[in-house]
Scaffold this motif. Structure first.
Motif, PDB file in Angstrom:
ATOM      1  N   SER A  12       2.754  12.046  12.186  1.00 22.24           N
ATOM      2  CA  SER A  12       2.487  10.638  12.513  1.00 22.24           C
ATOM      3  C   SER A  12       1.008  10.425  12.830  1.00 22.24           C
ATOM      4  N   ARG A  13       0.409  11.379  13.550  1.00 25.70           N
ATOM      5  CA  ARG A  13      -1.023  11.274  13.852  1.00 25.70           C
ATOM      6  C   ARG A  13      -1.841  11.292  12.564  1.00 25.70           C
ATOM      7  N   PHE A  14      -1.474  12.198  11.648  1.00 26.86           N
ATOM      8  CA  PHE A  14      -2.218  12.290  10.390  1.00 26.86           C
ATOM      9  C   PHE A  14      -2.127  10.978   9.613  1.00 26.86           C
ATOM     10  N   ILE A  15      -0.933  10.411   9.533  1.00 21.66           N
ATOM     11  CA  ILE A  15      -0.744   9.159   8.786  1.00 21.66           C
ATOM     12  C   ILE A  15      -1.598   8.051   9.387  1.00 21.66           C
ATOM     13  N   SER A  16      -1.768   8.076  10.709  1.00 24.52           N
ATOM     14  CA  SER A  16      -2.555   7.026  11.364  1.00 24.52           C
ATOM     15  C   SER A  16      -4.033   7.094  10.993  1.00 24.52           C
ATOM     16  N   THR A  17      -4.461   8.197  10.337  1.00 21.71           N
ATOM     17  CA  THR A  17      -5.867   8.329   9.928  1.00 21.71           C
ATOM     18  C   THR A  17      -6.079   8.003   8.455  1.00 21.71           C
ATOM     19  N   VAL A  18      -5.005   7.829   7.697  1.00 20.86           N
ATOM     20  CA  VAL A  18      -5.120   7.608   6.247  1.00 20.86           C
ATOM     21  C   VAL A  18      -5.518   6.156   5.990  1.00 20.86           C
ATOM     22  N   LYS A  19      -6.688   5.983   5.423  1.00 17.32           N
ATOM     23  CA  LYS A  19      -7.225   4.637   5.204  1.00 17.32           C
ATOM     24  C   LYS A  19      -7.074   4.229   3.756  1.00 17.32           C
ATOM     25  N   VAL A  20      -6.713   2.964   3.542  1.00 13.77           N
ATOM     26  CA  VAL A  20      -6.662   2.404   2.193  1.00 13.77           C
ATOM     27  C   VAL A  20      -7.210   0.984   2.263  1.00 13.77           C
ATOM     28  N   GLY A  21      -8.226   0.701   1.448  1.00 13.66           N
ATOM     29  CA  GLY A  21      -8.879  -0.596   1.528  1.00 13.66           C
ATOM     30  C   GLY A  21      -9.553  -0.765   2.878  1.00 13.66           C
ATOM     31  N   GLY A  22      -9.814  -2.007   3.238  1.00 15.21           N
ATOM     32  CA  GLY A  22     -10.443  -2.286   4.526  1.00 15.21           C
ATOM     33  C   GLY A  22      -9.450  -2.552   5.632  1.00 15.21           C
ATOM     34  N   ARG A  23      -8.304  -3.155   5.273  1.00 17.30           N
ATOM     35  CA  ARG A  23      -7.304  -3.528   6.286  1.00 17.30           C
ATOM     36  C   ARG A  23      -5.911  -3.039   5.919  1.00 17.30           C
ATOM     37  N   GLY A  24      -5.843  -1.979   5.124  1.00 21.13           N
ATOM     38  CA  GLY A  24      -4.567  -1.498   4.620  1.00 21.13           C
ATOM     39  C   GLY A  24      -3.715  -0.827   5.683  1.00 21.13           C
ATOM     40  N   ARG A  25      -2.429  -0.705   5.386  1.00 20.31           N
ATOM     41  CA  ARG A  25      -1.461  -0.024   6.231  1.00 20.31           C
ATOM     42  C   ARG A  25      -0.819   1.087   5.406  1.00 20.31           C
ATOM     43  N   THR A  26      -0.676   2.279   5.997  1.00 17.84           N
ATOM     44  CA  THR A  26       0.036   3.381   5.369  1.00 17.84           C
ATOM     45  C   THR A  26       1.181   3.764   6.288  1.00 17.84           C
ATOM     46  N   ALA A  27       2.375   3.972   5.732  1.00 21.69           N
ATOM     47  CA  ALA A  27       3.532   4.267   6.566  1.00 21.69           C
ATOM     48  C   ALA A  27       4.433   5.287   5.882  1.00 21.69           C
ATOM     49  N   LEU A  28       5.098   6.096   6.709  1.00 20.09           N
ATOM     50  CA  LEU A  28       6.161   6.986   6.237  1.00 20.09           C
ATOM     51  C   LEU A  28       7.445   6.500   6.878  1.00 20.09           C
ATOM     52  N   LEU A  29       8.466   6.266   6.039  1.00 19.58           N
ATOM     53  CA  LEU A  29       9.706   5.669   6.528  1.00 19.58           C
ATOM     54  C   LEU A  29      10.908   6.501   6.093  1.00 19.58           C
ATOM     55  N   THR A  30      11.987   6.372   6.853  1.00 28.43           N
ATOM     56  CA  THR A  30      13.242   6.981   6.430  1.00 28.43           C
ATOM     57  C   THR A  30      13.837   6.145   5.305  1.00 28.43           C
ATOM     58  N   ASN A  31      14.901   6.655   4.705  1.00 24.00           N
ATOM     59  CA  ASN A  31      15.543   5.926   3.614  1.00 24.00           C
ATOM     60  C   ASN A  31      16.101   4.590   4.075  1.00 24.00           C
ATOM     61  N   LYS A  32      16.390   4.479   5.376  1.00 21.82           N
ATOM     62  CA  LYS A  32      16.911   3.221   5.917  1.00 21.82           C
ATOM     63  C   LYS A  32      15.802   2.290   6.388  1.00 21.82           C
ATOM     64  N   GLY A  33      14.554   2.751   6.313  1.00 25.41           N
ATOM     65  CA  GLY A  33      13.440   1.874   6.657  1.00 25.41           C
ATOM     66  C   GLY A  33      12.857   2.057   8.037  1.00 25.41           C
TER      67      GLY A  33
END
Length: 358
Positions: A183-204
């Motif tokens: 989760s910490r690593f994902i919080s550092t992944v940048k895309v664009g200027g205001r992008g969001r990156t998330a890892l989710l379960t199959n149920k969301g």
């Protein structure tokens, strides 16, 4: 540009996730080898501790190790945040739902003993049931993410069956794996200027996310295993809703409107063992206009303004070149009309049409 950046973000998350899964897979294979050599005797707790203390201590990814035998007996090793090691022993036949707890700091210490009350039965744990149902002893079972009861951190359990098919004789081993690092690593992944990156379960439910309101471990803990809307990650929630409505199209850029602005989304499945997570990348469409192109747009606007100004100036000069001799000729015509003939016509022009009139 959008597709390239989104794929790059997905690849980063997938790479870190596969590294975590691969590390756990290799450790479980090592444990399988130890079991074949007879080194996992449930009756020898000190040998178990000597074997797995360095494994857990050197791998922050791991939270605890379990060894279960038959329907009733289990041995667990886990380390608290203060460095104290804990063995929890379960024997449903002898002790019922109670567990015996031994705490110590060094292997040479005499453990302090206490008893834990409460309903605990390893036979109903998802990782135990999953491993029991594996088709082959070489397979591994991965549980769904859940919150560890002691640390309150998000985690997942990977388990293997070490032998036996009869539930009364089956031997199962499992590692609890922390998801907070991922989760910490994902919080550092940048895309664009205001992008969001998330890892989710199959149920969301969120496993990890990069968002303005997710900066600390405590903020991540409050958000994980909740739906994006519940965790305040509105853009991911909007993208998920539209993706679900569109029958979950994977690996393609999708466009949607949010608060009057165009956003892009990309969803991709990340497989592991018997399950999978979903990587989501969401960003404003405007974020993918390159900086060089934005600068070029400003320069083009300035150039157009300069061209327009020069055009107006040249137009005024050309117009004056035509209008000045005509105005002079008109004045001369009025003078002649008034029979003032004592002066010659003084109008001069380089324009052939005006010179003809003169």
């Amino acid at each position: 540009i959008a597709t390239g950046e989104m794929r790059q973000a997905v690849a980063q998350v997938e790479g870190e996730f596969k590294s975590m899964v691969g590390q756990a897979d290799r450790l479980l294979e090592t444990v399988r080898g130890w079991a074949q050599l007879g080194e996992l005797d449930l009756n020898d707790m000190r040998a178990f501790n000597r074997l797995f203390l360095p494994v857990l201590a050197s791998r922050p990814l791991l939270n605890s190790a379990y060894r279960s035998e038959g329907r009733v007996r289990q041995l667990q090793l886990v380390q608290r945040l203060d460095g104290i090691w804990i063995n929890r022993l379960t024997d449903v036949v002898k002790w019922g739902p109670k567990r015996r707890e031994l705490t110590w700091r060094e292997l040479s210490d005499t453990p302090r003993e206490s008893w834990l009350a409460g309903e605990y039965d390893p036979r109903v744990r998802p990782w135990y049931i999953g491993a029991l149902g594996l088709a082959r002893d070489t397979d591994k079972y991965w549980s769904d993410p859940y919150i560890f009861s002691a640390s309150k951190d998000p985690g997942i359990t990977a388990s293997v069956r070490l032998g036996g098919t009869n539930p009364d004789e089956v031997r199962i081993f499992a590692f609890d794996i922390k998801l907070l690092h991922l989760s910490r690593f994902i919080s550092t992944v940048k895309v664009g200027g205001r992008g969001r990156t998330a890892l989710l379960t199959n149920k969301g439910s969120l496993v990890g996310v990069r968002a303005p309101n997710m900066r600390t471990d405590d903020e991540i803990r409050k958000a994980v295993l909740k739906m994006p809307a519940e965790s305040g990650v509105k853009k991911v929630a909007d993208a998920w809703e539209r993706w679900e409505a569109g029958s979950r199209p994977y690996s393609q850029v999708q466009r949607f409107e949010a608060e009057g602005e165009a956003w892009l989304a990309w969803f991709q499945s990340a497989q592991f063992g018997n399950g999978h997570f979903i990587v989501a990348v969401v960003a404003p469409e405007n974020d993918f206009l390159p900086a060089a192109l934005r600068r070029a747009a400003w320069l083009l606007a300035l150039l157009l303004a300069a061209v327009a100004a020069v055009g107006l100036a040249l137009g005024a000069i050309v117009a004056r070149r035509f209008s000045a001799p005509l105005e002079s000729l008109a004045a001369e015509s009025r003078r002649l009309g008034e029979m003032t003939l004592d002066q010659p016509i003084s109008t001069r022009s380089g324009l052939r049409e005006v010179a003809t009139l003169i």
